[in-house]
Enzyme design. Structure first.
Site, PDB file in Angstrom:
ATOM      1  N   ASP A 154      40.009  50.841  63.293  1.00 15.53           N
ATOM      2  CA  ASP A 154      38.564  50.545  63.647  1.00 15.53           C
ATOM      3  C   ASP A 154      37.877  51.869  64.266  1.00 15.53           C
ATOM      4  O   ASP A 154      37.236  52.318  64.279  1.00 15.53           O
ATOM      5  CB  ASP A 154      38.344  49.301  64.541  1.00 15.53           C
ATOM      6  CG  ASP A 154      38.343  48.204  63.385  1.00 15.53           C
ATOM      7  OD1 ASP A 154      38.158  48.231  62.196  1.00 15.53           O
ATOM      8  OD2 ASP A 154      38.722  46.996  64.034  1.00 15.53           O
TER       9      ASP A 154
ATOM     10  N   THR B 194      41.305  40.138  61.284  1.00 17.83           N
ATOM     11  CA  THR B 194      40.040  40.272  61.678  1.00 17.83           C
ATOM     12  C   THR B 194      39.591  39.490  62.626  1.00 17.83           C
ATOM     13  O   THR B 194      40.534  38.862  63.383  1.00 17.83           O
ATOM     14  CB  THR B 194      39.027  40.333  60.433  1.00 17.83           C
ATOM     15  OG1 THR B 194      37.559  40.669  60.695  1.00 17.83           O
ATOM     16  CG2 THR B 194      39.173  38.975  59.696  1.00 17.83           C
TER      17      THR B 194
ATOM     18  N   ASN C 152      43.931  46.142  63.739  1.00 17.56           N
ATOM     19  CA  ASN C 152      43.391  45.324  62.767  1.00 17.56           C
ATOM     20  C   ASN C 152      44.033  45.748  61.353  1.00 17.56           C
ATOM     21  O   ASN C 152      43.657  45.383  60.226  1.00 17.56           O
ATOM     22  CB  ASN C 152      42.006  46.015  62.431  1.00 17.56           C
ATOM     23  CG  ASN C 152      41.943  47.616  61.802  1.00 17.56           C
ATOM     24  OD1 ASN C 152      42.839  48.350  62.288  1.00 17.56           O
ATOM     25  ND2 ASN C 152      41.222  47.977  60.979  1.00 17.56           N
TER      26      ASN C 152
ATOM     27  N   SER D  25      34.150  38.898  54.058  1.00 17.24           N
ATOM     28  CA  SER D  25      34.817  40.139  53.933  1.00 17.24           C
ATOM     29  C   SER D  25      34.733  40.957  52.615  1.00 17.24           C
ATOM     30  O   SER D  25      34.829  39.969  51.759  1.00 17.24           O
ATOM     31  CB  SER D  25      36.161  39.950  54.337  1.00 17.24           C
ATOM     32  OG  SER D  25      36.852  40.901  54.355  1.00 17.24           O
TER      33      SER D  25
ATOM     34  N   TYR E 251      28.651  44.514  58.398  1.00 10.89           N
ATOM     35  CA  TYR E 251      28.213  45.336  57.250  1.00 10.89           C
ATOM     36  C   TYR E 251      27.975  43.987  55.902  1.00 10.89           C
ATOM     37  O   TYR E 251      27.721  44.749  54.699  1.00 10.89           O
ATOM     38  CB  TYR E 251      29.561  46.063  56.887  1.00 10.89           C
ATOM     39  CG  TYR E 251      30.859  45.381  56.391  1.00 10.89           C
ATOM     40  CD1 TYR E 251      31.874  44.921  57.417  1.00 10.89           C
ATOM     41  CD2 TYR E 251      30.955  44.725  55.008  1.00 10.89           C
ATOM     42  CE1 TYR E 251      32.762  44.231  57.120  1.00 10.89           C
ATOM     43  CE2 TYR E 251      32.216  43.964  54.911  1.00 10.89           C
ATOM     44  CZ  TYR E 251      33.222  43.621  55.802  1.00 10.89           C
ATOM     45  OH  TYR E 251      34.262  43.123  55.508  1.00 10.89           O
TER      46      TYR E 251
ATOM     47  N   LYS F 181      41.905  40.381  66.786  1.00 10.37           N
ATOM     48  CA  LYS F 181      42.427  41.550  66.862  1.00 10.37           C
ATOM     49  C   LYS F 181      43.261  41.837  68.223  1.00 10.37           C
ATOM     50  O   LYS F 181      44.135  42.694  68.190  1.00 10.37           O
ATOM     51  CB  LYS F 181      41.326  42.525  66.774  1.00 10.37           C
ATOM     52  CG  LYS F 181      40.854  42.820  65.272  1.00 10.37           C
ATOM     53  CD  LYS F 181      39.481  43.476  65.207  1.00 10.37           C
ATOM     54  CE  LYS F 181      39.221  43.572  63.774  1.00 10.37           C
ATOM     55  NZ  LYS F 181      38.235  44.569  63.420  1.00 10.37           N
TER      56      LYS F 181
END
Ligand code: NAP
Length: 268
Positions: A111, A71, A96, A26, A217, A75
């Site tokens: 989100d 996370t 979230n 993260s 990501y 969730k």
């Protein structure tokens, strides 16, 4: 991920954190601590890997945390431990972001907002891979499209078919679905650090008219994104969604909406 946080801690310092399992990928602590410093707030953002969400949330309440991000894989599970849930959280069955206000835990789903900001499409054929919290947010955010959900566990995909206006298909039909899709969304952790060479879609299935959005990501360019790009498809990195959902969470906790481009400079 390691980085320095230089903060003055005193008896008034409020705490924020990320709860999940795993959490090592993260960038939330990096981004939120930078935003805290920029806005000169008496806050610190930490992260905790937990296998007991119920006790972790009770603990946050007991020591008066200001809030938390939730996370993978919690969730949806988090919903049952909260006192109140916002509209998007209720509609998609996952949250979230948690705000602790006078001992009551409020749940939000940022989100959905992050997906809407990253992927602005209507009346398109969309393939969503996954059936967890992020996939549920995608089904809600993309409800003005024709959505097909595929998931490793098919019965979980069927639950999304019931809860949203979408269709569940078994994974073995992926090739045929890709041919009919305009937009492809990865809402699974496949390809995430440290398994950066994994992808659910064989490269040969990408076409140049596809728009491919990977929610992962870290790394910024996943194998899925690299493969899609090399076939001429338009790609959107999970970083876009990350920035939008994170700044929205920051606003919920602090009342301050950070400027997106300066937030981007912290993490890219
Ligand atoms: P989750 O609730 O745990 O759901 C994970 C989903 O991925 C499940 O449908 C699971 O399938 C599937 N999956 C897991 N491992 C798989 C594998 N090896 N092969 C095929 N499918 C697999 O997690 P989540 O909260 O939805 O998050 C999913 C991903 O989205 C994570 O990587 C998360 O970091 C990312 N995300 C990014 C952002 C952002 O801001 N960019 C925001 C939210 C989430 P089964 O049902 O078969 O177990």
């Amino acid at each position: 991920m390691q980085f320095w946080v230089i903060a003055v801690i005193d008896s008034e310092t409020k705490l924020l954190c990320l709860l999940g399992n795993p959490v090592a990928h993260s960038k939330s602590p990096l981004l939120h601590n930078a935003l805290i410093k920029r806005h000169n707030l008496n806050l610190v953002y930490l992260m905790f890997r937990t296998s007991n969400l119920d006790e972790a949330l009770s603990g946050l309440k007991a020591i008066n945390f200001l809030g938390a991000n939730i996370t993978i894989p919690y969730k949806s599970e988090a919903m049952k431990f909260l006192d109140r849930i916002d509209g998007d959280g209720k509609a998609c069955g996952a949250i979230n972001t948690v705000l602790n206000k006078k001992g009551k835990l409020y749940g939000f789903n940022t989100d959905v907002y992050g997906i809407r900001k990253s992927l602005n499409v209507r009346k398109r054929k969309v393939l969503v891979m996954g059936a967890g919290g992020a996939a549920r947010a995608a089904c809600l955010a993309l409800k003005d499209n024709e959505v097909v959900v595929v998931n490793r566990n098919y019965s979980r995909a069927c639950r999304l078919e019931k809860d949203f206006c979408c269709r569940a298909e078994p994974f073995k039909n992926l090739g045929a679905i890709m041919k009919k899709s305009d937009v492809v969304v990865n809402a699974t952790p496949v390809g995430m650090f440290p398994h950066c060479d994994a992808s659910l879609i064989p490269k040969r299935l990408f076409e140049k008219n596809h728009v491919v959005f990977d929610m992962v990501y870290n790394p910024v360019k996943t194998k899925l994104v690299r493969d899609a790009e090399s076939c001429g498809a338009r790609t959107i990195s999970g970083i876009e969604m990350f920035l939008h959902q994170a700044t929205k969470s920051f606003e919920i906790w602090t009342g301050i909406m950070p400027e997106i481009e300066s937030a981007r400079k912290v993490i890219v």
